[in-house]
Structures are given as C-alpha cells and as structure tokens.
Design a protein around this motif. Structure first.
Motif, PDB file in Angstrom:
ATOM      1  N   UNK A   9      -4.007  36.438  20.428  1.00 14.72           N
ATOM      2  CA  UNK A   9      -3.212  35.936  19.300  1.00 14.72           C
ATOM      3  C   UNK A   9      -1.734  35.842  19.660  1.00 14.72           C
ATOM      4  N   UNK A  10      -1.194  36.867  20.316  1.00 14.03           N
ATOM      5  CA  UNK A  10       0.220  36.834  20.707  1.00 14.03           C
ATOM      6  C   UNK A  10       0.497  35.713  21.702  1.00 14.03           C
ATOM      7  N   UNK A  11      -0.417  35.508  22.631  1.00 14.80           N
ATOM      8  CA  UNK A  11      -0.248  34.449  23.629  1.00 14.80           C
ATOM      9  C   UNK A  11      -0.267  33.078  22.951  1.00 14.80           C
ATOM     10  N   UNK A  12      -1.214  32.867  22.058  1.00 15.37           N
ATOM     11  CA  UNK A  12      -1.310  31.582  21.361  1.00 15.37           C
ATOM     12  C   UNK A  12      -0.088  31.356  20.473  1.00 15.37           C
ATOM     13  N   UNK A  13       0.350  32.386  19.754  1.00 14.81           N
ATOM     14  CA  UNK A  13       1.538  32.234  18.895  1.00 14.81           C
ATOM     15  C   UNK A  13       2.788  31.933  19.720  1.00 14.81           C
ATOM     16  N   UNK A  14       2.913  32.575  20.874  1.00 13.42           N
ATOM     17  CA  UNK A  14       4.049  32.281  21.758  1.00 13.42           C
ATOM     18  C   UNK A  14       3.971  30.840  22.240  1.00 13.42           C
ATOM     19  N   UNK A  15       2.774  30.374  22.546  1.00 11.86           N
ATOM     20  CA  UNK A  15       2.592  28.977  22.936  1.00 11.86           C
ATOM     21  C   UNK A  15       2.956  28.030  21.807  1.00 11.86           C
ATOM     22  N   UNK A  16       2.608  28.405  20.578  1.00 16.15           N
ATOM     23  CA  UNK A  16       2.942  27.579  19.420  1.00 16.15           C
ATOM     24  C   UNK A  16       4.457  27.504  19.219  1.00 16.15           C
ATOM     25  N   UNK A  17       5.128  28.627  19.398  1.00 16.05           N
ATOM     26  CA  UNK A  17       6.592  28.640  19.284  1.00 16.05           C
ATOM     27  C   UNK A  17       7.216  27.763  20.367  1.00 16.05           C
ATOM     28  N   UNK A  18       6.687  27.862  21.576  1.00 19.44           N
ATOM     29  CA  UNK A  18       7.169  27.023  22.669  1.00 19.44           C
ATOM     30  C   UNK A  18       6.941  25.544  22.346  1.00 19.44           C
ATOM     31  N   UNK A  19       5.795  25.229  21.793  1.00 17.65           N
ATOM     32  CA  UNK A  19       5.487  23.842  21.421  1.00 17.65           C
ATOM     33  C   UNK A  19       6.508  23.317  20.418  1.00 17.65           C
ATOM     34  N   UNK A  20       6.876  24.139  19.440  1.00 16.00           N
ATOM     35  CA  UNK A  20       7.863  23.714  18.443  1.00 16.00           C
ATOM     36  C   UNK A  20       9.245  23.535  19.051  1.00 16.00           C
ATOM     37  N   UNK A  21       9.584  24.363  20.029  1.00 12.39           N
ATOM     38  CA  UNK A  21      10.909  24.311  20.643  1.00 12.39           C
ATOM     39  C   UNK A  21      11.034  23.220  21.705  1.00 12.39           C
ATOM     40  N   UNK A  22      10.032  23.116  22.571  1.00 15.54           N
ATOM     41  CA  UNK A  22      10.145  22.238  23.741  1.00 15.54           C
ATOM     42  C   UNK A  22       9.209  21.037  23.699  1.00 15.54           C
ATOM     43  N   UNK A  23       8.251  21.034  22.807  1.00 13.45           N
ATOM     44  CA  UNK A  23       7.266  19.962  22.728  1.00 13.45           C
ATOM     45  C   UNK A  23       5.906  20.437  23.207  1.00 13.45           C
ATOM     46  N   UNK A  97       7.070  20.760  14.679  1.00 10.51           N
ATOM     47  CA  UNK A  97       6.675  19.501  15.340  1.00 10.51           C
ATOM     48  C   UNK A  97       5.686  19.683  16.490  1.00 10.51           C
ATOM     49  N   UNK A  98       5.827  20.750  17.243  1.00  3.76           N
ATOM     50  CA  UNK A  98       4.899  20.987  18.352  1.00  3.76           C
ATOM     51  C   UNK A  98       3.516  21.359  17.864  1.00  3.76           C
ATOM     52  N   UNK A  99       3.464  22.197  16.849  1.00  5.81           N
ATOM     53  CA  UNK A  99       2.159  22.583  16.291  1.00  5.81           C
ATOM     54  C   UNK A  99       1.488  21.381  15.629  1.00  5.81           C
ATOM     55  N   UNK A 100       2.302  20.555  14.955  1.00  3.92           N
ATOM     56  CA  UNK A 100       1.740  19.362  14.322  1.00  3.92           C
ATOM     57  C   UNK A 100       1.137  18.450  15.382  1.00  3.92           C
ATOM     58  N   UNK A 101       1.838  18.286  16.496  1.00  2.00           N
ATOM     59  CA  UNK A 101       1.295  17.485  17.607  1.00  2.00           C
ATOM     60  C   UNK A 101      -0.001  18.106  18.110  1.00  2.00           C
TER      61      UNK A 101
END
Length: 107
Positions: A9-23, A97-101
């Motif tokens: 869960x922590x890994x996926x949430x960190x990935x989601x945050x990265x997606x929102x920040x960087x795409x 935006x990253x999570x939406x993508x």
C-alpha cells in the motif's frame, strides 16, 4: 540504510503521489525506490514490476473515484446525479492528474 517500513500500500501510494507530481508515464519502480531511499530490489517484495506498480495505482485511482462518486450520488437521480458524477471526475482529474491518467489505463 534505515528500514523504510515498506508495504504494498505504501509503495502504491508513493507511486500515485509521484504520478500526480511528475506524470503517470514517469512512474517506475526505480523512481519510487529513490523516494523511499532504498534499493530497487527492496520494492520487489511488494510489486513485481513497474507495470504491476502502475496497475496498483490505476486500481487505487478507480477506488478513490468510486468512493467520491458514491458520496456525490447519494440521494440524487437523473440530471442532478449525472452532473454530480461529472463534477466528481472533473475535480478528481484536477486534483490528481497522474492518478486520473492511471484510471484510464487499459488492464
């Protein structure tokens, strides 16, 4: 290195945050490992690959959208419900935006 207390869960949430920040396209296991300050191998106990990580982000995004939609549609019907659902999607896309993508990912 200090133990990061990693969970899937922590890994996926960190990935989601990265997606929102960087795409969403920038999300990789390597990038998430850098976020936690750990070696890439440390994450493979939690996700099998970058594609597995992206799939987890997509599922998280869909779950978040469903929760928001559920709350927005409670007690509404017809055009009012349709407008509320449209607002949920628009607001989510603006906020994440990253999570939406990721939610558009074809699994």
């Amino acid at each position: 290195m200090v133990r990061a207390g990693l969970t899937t869960e922590r890994v996926v949430r960190a990935g989601a945050e990265l997606a929102d920040e960087a795409g969403f396209a920038q999300v990789t296991v390597s990038a998430v490992a850098r976020h936690f300050g750990v070696k890439v191998a440390s994450l493979y106990s939690h996700v099998r690959s970058s594609q597995d990580l992206r799939t987890g982000i997509a599922l998280l995004a869909l779950e978040e959208l469903a929760d928001r939609g559920d709350a927005a549609l409670a007690g509404r019907a017809g055009k009012d419900a349709l407008a509320a659902l449209g607002n949920v999607y628009r607001d989510y896309a603006r906020e994440h935006p990253g999570r939406y993508a990721a939610a558009q990912l074809r699994l």
